[in-house]
Design an enzyme around this catalytic site. Structure first.
Site, PDB file in Angstrom:
ATOM      1  N   ASP A  73     -10.359  -4.161  -5.254  1.00 21.84           N
ATOM      2  CA  ASP A  73      -9.685  -3.132  -4.622  1.00 21.84           C
ATOM      3  C   ASP A  73     -10.030  -1.670  -4.561  1.00 21.84           C
ATOM      4  O   ASP A  73     -10.393  -1.238  -5.599  1.00 21.84           O
ATOM      5  CB  ASP A  73      -7.822  -3.235  -5.414  1.00 21.84           C
ATOM      6  N   SER A  92       0.592  -1.143  -0.092  1.00 19.38           N
ATOM      7  CA  SER A  92       0.247  -0.539  -0.475  1.00 19.38           C
ATOM      8  C   SER A  92       0.765   0.921  -0.339  1.00 19.38           C
ATOM      9  O   SER A  92       1.705   1.701  -1.143  1.00 19.38           O
ATOM     10  CB  SER A  92      -0.632  -0.188   0.841  1.00 19.38           C
ATOM     11  N   HIS A 144      -7.839  -4.282  -1.227  1.00 20.37           N
ATOM     12  CA  HIS A 144      -6.220  -3.882  -0.424  1.00 20.37           C
ATOM     13  C   HIS A 144      -6.201  -4.646   0.439  1.00 20.37           C
ATOM     14  O   HIS A 144      -4.567  -4.821  -0.334  1.00 20.37           O
ATOM     15  CB  HIS A 144      -6.695  -2.658  -0.518  1.00 20.37           C
TER      16      HIS A 144
END
Ligand code: MLT
Length: 211
Positions: free
Chosen positions: A158, A108, A189
């Site tokens: 996501d 991320s 995600h």
């Protein structure tokens, strides 16, 4: 055993237990710290040295690697500055701990700073595993091409990273000379078992096998 020298980032360092295993640079997501990805690093490459810095930017008390203006809207000036700081830290840590160029493993926000560093400071990493990364710079500079291997793992569901955005990042990295393998997983995600298996396989594969 772990030893932590006072370098430019708060970090955790775990020495290698297997000669020749690639060092991993572990880059956490928003709200994480230097401990978050140690378990993942051990799973991906059990004998590797692990180097895990903590992001210096605080957002409501949550560590990150660069400032953002809103979800998915980045302060690109800060991205550039922080990518430079991270690349300098990697150089420092390599000298201090006697490490080869590491493979970055970022999740991320950590994947996004790794992507920015690939684009701005090529040669910092020997490879990169980018987990749920998105475009960190709308218009990256033209830099000397490198043939760094990159595994980009995106989630089809996501809610943070649109598929088109991940595709664009793959294109930017390819344009900079990276050998990118981009996989779209049936995931959101968060990480899944498929991320771990694919990353393990990619790390174990000889460079020529993954074009
Ligand atoms: C970022 O800010 O880097 C991305 O939106 C991912 C996140 O940290 O939520």
């Amino acid at each position: 055993m772990s030893a932590n020298a006072p370098l430019s980032f708060v970090h955790r360092f775990e020495p290698a237990t297997e000669a020749g295993a690639p060092p991993l640079l572990l880059l956490h997501g928003t709200g994480g710290d230097e401990n978050d990805l140690i378990g993942l690093g051990r799973m991906l490459s059990p004998g590797s040295a692990l180097l895990a810095p903590r992001g210096k930017v605080l957002e409501g008390g949550m560590p990150r690697f660069f400032r953002r203006l809103a979800e998915g809207v980045f302060d690109e000036e800060d991205v550039r500055r922080r990518a430079g700081e991270l690349a300098d830290f990697v150089r420092e840590a390599r000298e201090t701990y006697g490490l080869a160029a590491p493979v970055a493993v970022g999740f991320s926000n950590g994947a996004n700073i790794a992507a920015a560093t690939l684009l701005l400071r090529p040669g910092t990493f020997s490879g990169a595993i980018l987990l749920r990364a998105m475009v960190p710079l709308a218009d990256p500079p033209a830099v000397a091409p490198t043939d760094t291997r990159v595994l980009l793992l995106s989630g089809a569901m996501d809610p943070i990273v649109p598929g088109e955005n991940a595709e664009r990042l793959a294109g930017q990295l390819r344009a900079a000379g990276a050998r990118v393998e981009h996989r779209l997983l049936p995931a959101g995600h968060g990480l899944s078992q498929a991320d771990v298996s694919l990353a393990q396989g990619w790390l174990a594969a000889p460079a020529e096998a993954v074009a």
